[in-house]
Motif scaffolding. Sequence first.
Motif, mmCIF file in Angstrom:
data_model
loop_
_atom_site.group_PDB
_atom_site.id
_atom_site.type_symbol
_atom_site.label_atom_id
_atom_site.label_comp_id
_atom_site.label_asym_id
_atom_site.label_seq_id
_atom_site.Cartn_x
_atom_site.Cartn_y
_atom_site.Cartn_z
ATOM 1 N N MET A 148 17.599 54.097 36.434
ATOM 2 C CA MET A 148 18.620 54.477 37.409
ATOM 3 C C MET A 148 20.010 54.555 36.777
ATOM 4 S SD MET A 148 16.860 55.039 39.986
ATOM 5 C CE MET A 148 15.212 54.681 40.520
ATOM 6 N N THR A 149 20.334 53.638 35.883
ATOM 7 C CA THR A 149 21.684 53.636 35.312
ATOM 8 C C THR A 149 21.899 54.757 34.315
ATOM 9 O OG1 THR A 149 21.015 52.004 33.668
ATOM 10 C CG2 THR A 149 22.077 51.179 35.656
ATOM 11 N N SER A 150 20.831 55.329 33.781
ATOM 12 C CA SER A 150 21.008 56.459 32.875
ATOM 13 C C SER A 150 21.622 57.647 33.602
ATOM 14 C CB SER A 150 19.672 56.849 32.241
ATOM 15 O OG SER A 150 18.781 57.328 33.232
ATOM 16 N N GLU A 151 21.466 57.687 34.905
ATOM 17 C CA GLU A 151 22.018 58.769 35.733
ATOM 18 C C GLU A 151 23.457 58.492 36.181
ATOM 19 O OE1 GLU A 151 19.789 61.249 37.312
ATOM 20 O OE2 GLU A 151 18.055 60.564 36.191
ATOM 21 N N ALA A 152 23.842 57.226 36.217
ATOM 22 C CA ALA A 152 25.132 56.846 36.793
ATOM 23 C C ALA A 152 26.292 57.171 35.859
ATOM 24 C CB ALA A 152 25.123 55.357 37.105
ATOM 25 N N PRO A 153 27.408 57.618 36.419
ATOM 26 C CA PRO A 153 28.592 57.900 35.594
ATOM 27 C C PRO A 153 29.216 56.609 35.078
ATOM 28 C CG PRO A 153 29.100 58.186 37.919
ATOM 29 C CD PRO A 153 27.638 57.900 37.829
ATOM 30 N N SER A 154 30.032 56.732 34.031
ATOM 31 C CA SER A 154 30.708 55.545 33.502
ATOM 32 C C SER A 154 31.620 54.975 34.588
ATOM 33 C CB SER A 154 31.508 55.898 32.261
ATOM 34 O OG SER A 154 32.552 56.777 32.600
ATOM 35 N N GLY A 155 31.787 53.698 34.565
ATOM 36 C CA GLY A 155 32.591 53.023 35.582
ATOM 37 C C GLY A 155 31.773 52.497 36.741
ATOM 38 N N THR A 156 30.520 52.919 36.844
ATOM 39 C CA THR A 156 29.650 52.414 37.900
ATOM 40 C C THR A 156 29.131 51.043 37.485
ATOM 41 O OG1 THR A 156 28.943 54.642 38.514
ATOM 42 C CG2 THR A 156 27.537 52.813 39.222
ATOM 43 N N ARG A 157 29.333 50.063 38.347
ATOM 44 C CA ARG A 157 28.845 48.709 38.079
ATOM 45 C C ARG A 157 27.415 48.587 38.577
ATOM 46 N NH1 ARG A 157 32.082 45.610 34.850
ATOM 47 N NH2 ARG A 157 34.231 46.010 35.345
ATOM 48 N N VAL A 158 26.583 47.885 37.807
ATOM 49 C CA VAL A 158 25.169 47.726 38.146
ATOM 50 C C VAL A 158 24.929 46.305 38.622
ATOM 51 C CG1 VAL A 158 22.812 47.828 37.271
ATOM 52 C CG2 VAL A 158 24.519 49.467 36.456
ATOM 53 N N LEU A 159 24.227 46.198 39.733
ATOM 54 C CA LEU A 159 23.869 44.908 40.298
ATOM 55 C C LEU A 159 22.347 44.882 40.474
ATOM 56 C CD1 LEU A 159 25.027 42.264 41.354
ATOM 57 C CD2 LEU A 159 25.365 43.360 43.558
ATOM 58 N N PRO A 160 21.634 44.263 39.521
ATOM 59 C CA PRO A 160 20.178 44.253 39.610
ATOM 60 C C PRO A 160 19.677 43.193 40.590
ATOM 61 C CG PRO A 160 20.864 43.099 37.648
ATOM 62 C CD PRO A 160 22.117 43.657 38.285
ATOM 63 N N VAL A 161 18.573 43.523 41.249
ATOM 64 C CA VAL A 161 17.879 42.575 42.119
ATOM 65 C C VAL A 161 16.726 42.014 41.297
ATOM 66 C CG1 VAL A 161 16.632 42.255 44.281
ATOM 67 C CG2 VAL A 161 18.532 43.887 44.167
ATOM 68 N N VAL A 162 16.716 40.690 41.143
ATOM 69 C CA VAL A 162 15.813 40.027 40.211
ATOM 70 C C VAL A 162 14.884 39.076 40.955
ATOM 71 C CG1 VAL A 162 15.757 38.489 38.194
ATOM 72 C CG2 VAL A 162 17.578 40.181 38.421
ATOM 73 N N ALA A 163 13.612 39.050 40.544
ATOM 74 C CA ALA A 163 12.670 38.075 41.081
ATOM 75 C C ALA A 163 13.147 36.673 40.714
ATOM 76 C CB ALA A 163 11.275 38.328 40.515
ATOM 77 N N ARG A 164 12.948 35.735 41.604
ATOM 78 C CA ARG A 164 13.429 34.369 41.382
ATOM 79 C C ARG A 164 12.913 33.772 40.075
ATOM 80 N NH1 ARG A 164 16.277 32.383 45.495
ATOM 81 N NH2 ARG A 164 16.177 33.534 47.436
#
Length: 162
Positions: free
Chosen positions: A108-124
């Motif tokens: 997904m982040t390969s598509e995002a423009p620079s400056g976009t912050r990534v917030l991953p949802v992680v299994a506990r």
Amino acid sequence: MNSNSNRNPLAVALLAGMLCLAHEPVVACGENQFSTGGGLRYQGFLAPRPATVVVVDDGPGDRDELYAGLAKAGHRVTVVANREGLATVLANGKVDVLIADLQDVDAMTSEAPSGTRVLPVVARKLRDAPETRDRFDLILLEGASLGQYLKSIDSLIGTVKR
């Protein structure tokens, strides 16, 4: 004679004591608040820094209430189900925060423009994994509350250099 001087001090003290005892605790954001006589209800959250948020979620829609809460707090929220939906949203404008499952983040982040912050949802079970903590400043755990989403988004937006 003043009508206030006719009040019985014992009755006033008794009434004040009853009001103090007639409270019930109300929990908001992890802190206790007390309301006298009940009836006080926490109404919601407000995002101090509204952001454009895109959520990649291919689930059955069980988090729709959560995403509605983000929007109600002031964020501009778009939910997409896949990479094609993300590409369409990204073509239409700037995205401040991209939220996606950890296993989908790279695609997904390969598509995002620079400056976009990534917030991953992680299994506990992966929250303390070095590869997770070393790659991301902030993460969301699966099942996170609306308050946790809002706090994480605000933290990410606060780190953006303007």
